[in-house]
Design a protein around this motif. Structure first.
Motif, mmCIF file in Angstrom:
data_model
loop_
_atom_site.group_PDB
_atom_site.id
_atom_site.type_symbol
_atom_site.label_atom_id
_atom_site.label_comp_id
_atom_site.label_asym_id
_atom_site.label_seq_id
_atom_site.Cartn_x
_atom_site.Cartn_y
_atom_site.Cartn_z
ATOM 1 N N CYS A 1 -15.660 -6.392 24.871
ATOM 2 C CA CYS A 1 -16.119 -7.004 23.625
ATOM 3 C C CYS A 1 -15.493 -6.259 22.458
ATOM 4 O O CYS A 1 -15.615 -5.035 22.346
ATOM 5 C CB CYS A 1 -17.639 -6.960 23.513
ATOM 6 N N ASN B 1 -22.582 -4.346 32.857
ATOM 7 C CA ASN B 1 -22.218 -3.582 31.665
ATOM 8 C C ASN B 1 -21.908 -2.161 32.078
ATOM 9 O O ASN B 1 -22.757 -1.469 32.631
ATOM 10 C CB ASN B 1 -23.340 -3.626 30.626
ATOM 11 N N GLY C 1 -17.764 -2.835 23.826
ATOM 12 C CA GLY C 1 -18.589 -2.949 25.033
ATOM 13 C C GLY C 1 -17.719 -3.359 26.200
ATOM 14 O O GLY C 1 -16.744 -4.087 26.037
ATOM 15 N N TYR D 1 -17.595 -4.604 30.421
ATOM 16 C CA TYR D 1 -18.265 -5.093 31.626
ATOM 17 C C TYR D 1 -17.224 -5.119 32.739
ATOM 18 O O TYR D 1 -16.043 -5.407 32.481
ATOM 19 C CB TYR D 1 -18.783 -6.511 31.442
ATOM 20 N N HIS E 1 -17.871 -4.033 19.407
ATOM 21 C CA HIS E 1 -18.312 -2.638 19.490
ATOM 22 C C HIS E 1 -17.839 -1.954 20.759
ATOM 23 O O HIS E 1 -18.501 -1.061 21.269
ATOM 24 C CB HIS E 1 -19.842 -2.559 19.388
ATOM 25 N N CYS F 1 -21.689 -11.662 24.417
ATOM 26 C CA CYS F 1 -21.984 -10.257 24.672
ATOM 27 C C CYS F 1 -23.487 -10.031 24.551
ATOM 28 O O CYS F 1 -24.139 -10.563 23.646
ATOM 29 C CB CYS F 1 -21.236 -9.376 23.680
ATOM 30 N N THR F 2 -24.017 -9.244 25.448
ATOM 31 C CA THR F 2 -25.461 -9.028 25.444
ATOM 32 C C THR F 2 -25.884 -8.067 24.334
ATOM 33 O O THR F 2 -27.064 -7.856 24.111
ATOM 34 C CB THR F 2 -25.933 -8.474 26.796
ATOM 35 N N HIS F 3 -24.915 -7.502 23.664
ATOM 36 C CA HIS F 3 -25.241 -6.578 22.582
ATOM 37 C C HIS F 3 -25.580 -7.341 21.305
ATOM 38 O O HIS F 3 -26.739 -7.488 20.943
ATOM 39 C CB HIS F 3 -24.067 -5.597 22.347
ATOM 40 N N LEU F 4 -24.580 -7.910 20.638
ATOM 41 C CA LEU F 4 -24.854 -8.620 19.392
ATOM 42 C C LEU F 4 -24.173 -9.999 19.327
ATOM 43 O O LEU F 4 -23.694 -10.425 18.274
ATOM 44 C CB LEU F 4 -24.436 -7.771 18.187
ATOM 45 N N PRO G 1 -22.138 -0.329 24.046
ATOM 46 C CA PRO G 1 -23.527 -0.625 23.701
ATOM 47 C C PRO G 1 -24.237 -1.731 24.495
ATOM 48 O O PRO G 1 -25.458 -1.795 24.438
ATOM 49 C CB PRO G 1 -23.450 -1.000 22.222
ATOM 50 N N PRO G 2 -23.534 -2.626 25.228
ATOM 51 C CA PRO G 2 -24.281 -3.742 25.848
ATOM 52 C C PRO G 2 -25.456 -3.259 26.689
ATOM 53 O O PRO G 2 -25.304 -2.359 27.524
ATOM 54 C CB PRO G 2 -23.235 -4.426 26.725
ATOM 55 N N PRO G 3 -26.638 -3.830 26.474
ATOM 56 C CA PRO G 3 -27.830 -3.357 27.158
ATOM 57 C C PRO G 3 -27.996 -3.921 28.574
ATOM 58 O O PRO G 3 -28.735 -3.362 29.366
ATOM 59 C CB PRO G 3 -28.967 -3.837 26.266
#
Lengths: 358, 492, 151
Positions: free
Chosen positions: C111, C124, C116, C118, C114, C93-96, C128-130
């Protein structure tokens, strides 16, 4: 700067009363006489033990105690980890030097009769630590899981298994099964890094406490000649000398570790035939060699059993010397104790050499 | 019974009509009578060498040849055995043929006396399917009546007849299946396509036939180490004729193949190292269908073992170029019988390199350039490998742990060996790809080994520095202790 | 008191001794600490560079499903949309850096850490994923499905 240090000292002093300790150390004197040199070997043993603890903990960071990974992880430590070769080499060399220093320390105590009342407990804890040290050596020998260690452990545990009645259970206890396998490795690893260090710490604590509490033993007859009595303050004189010697020992270890790096050998193969020249560590060699000379049968008793029982008995007698050496306890010279000690020293030296040459 | 009776009637008639033949009866009554009844065996026997030498029917069939009366002549009590059956056949022959007294003294023969002995150790003396007799008896090949010396064109064992004689059984799939189902039965067919076979058919008794290679009475299975056609023995068997300059005169081929082969990488492997994987004569020329491989098929023949090289060659520009110029494929560069282990010297444009034979700097520039570059790459790969080996050895000798680099040395070697194969693509790009892999490995090994050697010196210098520091510390500590103790002495 | 009576040279000699003692002590400490610190630094492990992995047979991959595939030491998610299209992304995941999963009920890559989300092109779309998931290439060669790095 100085004030700040003093401030810290005060802060601690207020809480744990450091001054008492300093006063105690300041009042502590080390007798000076012709045998004073032997006092240093206890300190050297201690220093070597400290090195073992430090390097042992460091090795633990990379060592993997399993049949598949033990050998590879040590290979990794020696070839990939920076200074890993140094740490492992020091650990191996210092282990041997520790046993050597401890043995010298033990014999010096024996011959100067330092075990006599009131230091029986110091002697007993010391002997316990010596045996533990050998246990450290025996268990640590297997940890690289190489061929020689594997077979030496096999032979070593086999010998223990010969003892009537208790031998077999002890052997299974040591091996963690009927045979030397990966289970043995895990077990030896446990002994080496948890059980033995725990026990050792207790004995060492008592030993050091008693040394400090009772002070250095004086040789027999030392008190009879008050005019020659000379002493040296433990702090700083003796302690600094100790440190000086430790430095030199450290240098010796460094030289040994760099110029004679400890070999790793071949990985153990459970099904490979035993290689030639399996020898235990040098401090077991005299026993190993003696067992070879005992005939297979002595008066209906198995020779090996007899040998092991004799060594067990001798070890027990030796450990109990403060209790049977009445003369020394009474402050008299006991010639026979000296003769017995000399016999043991010569015997060990002779059989170690024979074992070495064999 | 009725036949017997018929014979008897005919016999009596015969006696009545030709009293003048009485003298014949005194010699061989069997033959006389059997001839009379137009027994074909008798007719054949008349031409038989044994008849010429004075043997009678009774010598093989028993009985009394001097008696006119059939009953007494063919009485089992007189030793009559009729047609010998099974092993009795060969025993009957051996009675004389293995007996020096009879053969030499009585008949003045120069025939060998150990034929039976040989037959008994041969593969043909296995028990037959009946289990009561052995497979091959003397008569199987030589016939029974009408036996003539083998030099006689009519003999079934005359060189020109042998192929057909052997084929009687060996081309009979049904028969052969009972004894050796895995043995091919097309030897004769193949033989007919071979140079030997064609000459044999054309009436040349000198051309090799079955017995020339396999032997006669002593034939052993081809996988028997004592067999003359066992791989390690075969070259010598072929050389028996092919190295005999006098024998080969008139055939227009050289007679030094064996010598050359023995010196070649194949010959050394086969004859000296006894490596059965190495080719003997037949592996390239065929055995029963022996002919020299044709120009285009050379790479196929070599390719049966050197598969990758052949494959690369087949797709290379050389394939077409060689074929159109009638150049034999592998042979052009590697030679044939005297093939020596291919070295890197063959590649390139200088010295003993073969490329320069065609690829000249002035005329055939592209190939010239390719050959030169390949050789340069090979040379530098060898140099890189050598230096890597040296460095690893040095590091190892210094006691450094270098197992990984040592393992990687194998990959350099592998790449180097692979380039030697890749040469046969005659394509610089393909070659370079493999060579580059080797160079990458070599530099990786060199780096690791150099690091290990540096590490060795680093350890020693480190030790020296540490020792100096410790010594300084120890000495100053020592001086310091002395000072403290001096002060204590003064204070006291 | 006594110090004052000592000649000056003796004084400087003492200072020199203390200097040597202190200096060599520091040097010694350095010579012990340096190897220890170096030892503690974990050595670089040569990680095997993976450029492509075989997933399995196409017919074994259900439509409208997703699976986590080991790609060297990193997880990769291979999703097959309901229409049978295949796509693969880095499953981190691109978040954490949690590992994402396919949610059949939502039809998205999700995910759990949190919430997230996609979409099936890796974009996304919620939570939260950025940024989108790292795309990988899916190659179908005959029956076999391979995932490989974008080159």
């Amino acid at each position: 700067m100085k004030n700040k240090l003093r401030g810290i000292f005060h802060w601690i002093d207020e809480r744990v009363n450091l001054r008492d300790l300093i006063e105690f150390m300041g009042k502590k004197y080390v007798p000076i006489h012709e045998h004073s040199v032997w006092y240093y070997f206890g300190g050297v043993s201690l220093f070597l033990f400290i090195i073992q603890v430090v390097t042992g903990i460091l090795l633990l960071l990379y060592y993997k105690g399993s049949e598949e990974l033990a050998f590879e992880s040590i290979n990794f430590i020696m070839s990939k980890v920076q200074f890993g070769w140094l740490i492992r080499s020091i650990h191996s060399w210092a282990a041997n030097l520790f046993i050597l220093a401890a043995i010298i320390h033990m014999f010096s105590v024996y011959f100067t009769r330092a075990y006599r009342k009131p230091r029986e407990i110091t002697w007993l804890t010391g002997m316990a630590m010596l045996f533990l040290g050998m246990g450290f050596g025996f268990s640590g020998y297997l940890l690289p899981w190489n061929e020689l260690a594997f077979f030496a452990t096999k032979v070593g545990t086999d010998i223990a298994g010969v003892v009537p009645l208790i031998g077999k259970p002890i052997m299974i206890l040591m091996r963690g099964g009927d045979d030397v396998t990966g289970a043995t490795l895990s077990r030896m690893f446990g002994f080496h890094v948890a059980i033995f260090p725990g026990l050792f710490a207790v004995f060492l604590g008592v030993h050091l406490l008693l040394v400090q509490r009772q002070g250095m033993s004086e040789p027999l007859g030392y008190e009879d000649s008050p005019e020659t009595q000379r002493t040296m303050p433990f702090f700083p004189n003796f302690l600094l000398r100790d440190l000086l010697l430790w430095l030199l020992v450290l240098n010796v270890i460094a030289v040994l570790a760099v110029l004679f790096p400890w070999e790793l050998g071949q990985k153990a193969d459970l099904f490979a035939p035993a290689p030639s020249g399996i020898k235990p560590e040098w401090y077991f060699l005299f026993m190993f060699q003696s067992l070879k000379y005992i005939p297979a049968q002595v008066l209906f008793v198995d020779g090996e059993v007899l040998g092991i029982l004799l060594f067990g008995l001798a070890g027990l007698l030796w450990t109990l010397v403060p209790f049977w050496d009445r003369k020394s306890a009474a402050g008299k010279k006991s010639r026979w104790t000296t003769y017995a000690g000399l016999f043991v020293v010569l015997y060990i030296i002779l059989f170690t050499i024979l074992g070495w040459l064999a | 019974m009725s036949e017997r009776f018929g014979l008897r009637v005919m016999f009596i008639v015969f006696l009545l009509v030709s009293p003048g033949k009485a003298s014949v009866f005194a010699q061989d009554q069997c033959l006389a009578c059997h001839e009379l009844i137009e027994d074909n065996h008798a007719a054949l026997f008349k031409r038989d060498i044994h008849h010429t030498k004075g043997l009678s029917c009774a010598d093989c069939h028993g009985g009394d040849a001097s008696k006119e009366d059939m009953e007494t002549a063919m009485d089992p009590k007189a030793g009559f055995i009729g047609i010998p059956q099974g092993d009795r056949i060969s025993e009957t022959c051996a009675k004389c043929h293995s007996n020096a007294a009879t053969m030499v003294k009585q008949y003045d023969s120069i025939l060998p006396l150990d034929q039976m002995e040989h037959l008994q150790t041969s593969v043909h003396w296995d028990l037959s399917t009946s289990g009561k007799e052995h497979i091959v008896q003397c008569t199987s090949c030589h016939g029974a009546h009408g036996i003539v010396p083998k030099a006689n064109r009519n003999s079934p064992v005359h060189p020109l007849n042998i192929p057909a004689t052997c084929a009687k059984c060996h081309s009979n799939a049904t028969f052969m299946r009972d004894y050796n189902p895995s043995l091919p039965v097309d030897q004769l067919e193949k033989y007919k396509t071979s140079v030997h076979g064609k000459r044999n058919e054309g009436g040349d008794p000198k051309a090799a036939e079955c017995a020339s290679c396999h032997g006669s009475h002593e034939i052993l299975a081809a996988n028997d180490v004592r067999s003359r056609v066992y791989p390690t023995n075969l070259p010598l068997t072929c050389s028996h004729c092919h190295s005999d300059a006098a024998y080969m005169r008139g055939y227009g081929i050289a007679s030094d193949q064996y010598e050359q082969f023995a010196k070649s990488v194949h010959g050394k492997a086969l004859l000296e190292k006894k490596d059965l994987g190495a080719p003997a004569c037949n592996d390239c020329h065929g055995n029963h269908g022996a002919v020299p491989p044709g120009v285009e098929s050379v790479s196929k023949v070599c390719g049966t073992c050197h598969a990758l090289n052949a494959e690369l060659f087949a797709t290379s520009p050389h394939k077409k170029a060689f074929d159109s110029r009638k150049l034999p494929e592998c042979e052009t560069c590697h030679g044939n019988h005297e093939i020596v282990a291919a070295t890197d010297e063959l590649l390139g444009v200088k010295g003993r390199a073969v490329c320069a034979w065609c690829h000249k700097e002035d005329s055939n520039i592209k190939g010239y350039y390719t050959a030169r570059t390949m050789r340069a790459l090979t040379d530098s790969l060898i140099a890189a490998e050598d230096s890597a080996i040296m460095l690893v050895a040095e590091a190892e000798q210094k006691g450094m742990e270098i197992g990984e680099a040592k393992f990687k040395l194998r990959e350099i070697r592998q790449a180097r060996l692979e380039t030697r194969t890749k040469v046969h693509s005659f394509n610089l790009k393909q070659f370079q790809e493999v060579a580059d892999g080797g160079f990458t490995d070599a530099s990786a090994v060199t780096k690791q080994a150099t690091e290990a050697i540096d590490q060795y010196y680093f350890r020693r210098w480190g030790l020296l520095v540490a020792s100096l520091i410790i010594t300084t510390l120890a000495v100053s500590l020592f001086v310091y202790i002395r000072r403290i103790e001096n002060e204590q002495a003064v204070n006291r | 008191m006594e110090n004052a009576e000592q000649p000056l040279s003796a004084q400087s000699k003492r200072d020199f001794l203390k200097f040597i003692l202190g200096g060599s002590l520091l040097a010694w400490i350095a010579s012990v600490v340096y190897p220890l610190v170096a030892y503690l630094k974990p050595p670089k492990q040569a990680e095997v560079e993976v450029t492509s992995v075989k997933v399995g047979k196409l017919q074994d991959i259900e439509k409208d499903s997703g699976q986590i595939v080991k790609f060297g030491s990193k997880p990769v998610i291979l999703v097959r949309a309901a229409d049978g299209k295949l796509a693969a992304f880095g499953a981190t995941c691109t978040h954490l850096d949690c590992t994402v999963q396919f949610r059949k009920d939502l039809g998205v890559i999700w995910c759990a850490c949190h919430n997230g989300k996609y979409d099936l092109t890796g974009r996304n779309i919620a939570g939260p994923p950025p940024r989108p998931l790292d795309p990988l290439r899916v190659i179908v060669r005959g029956e076999e499905v391979f995932i490989s790095k974008l080159t």
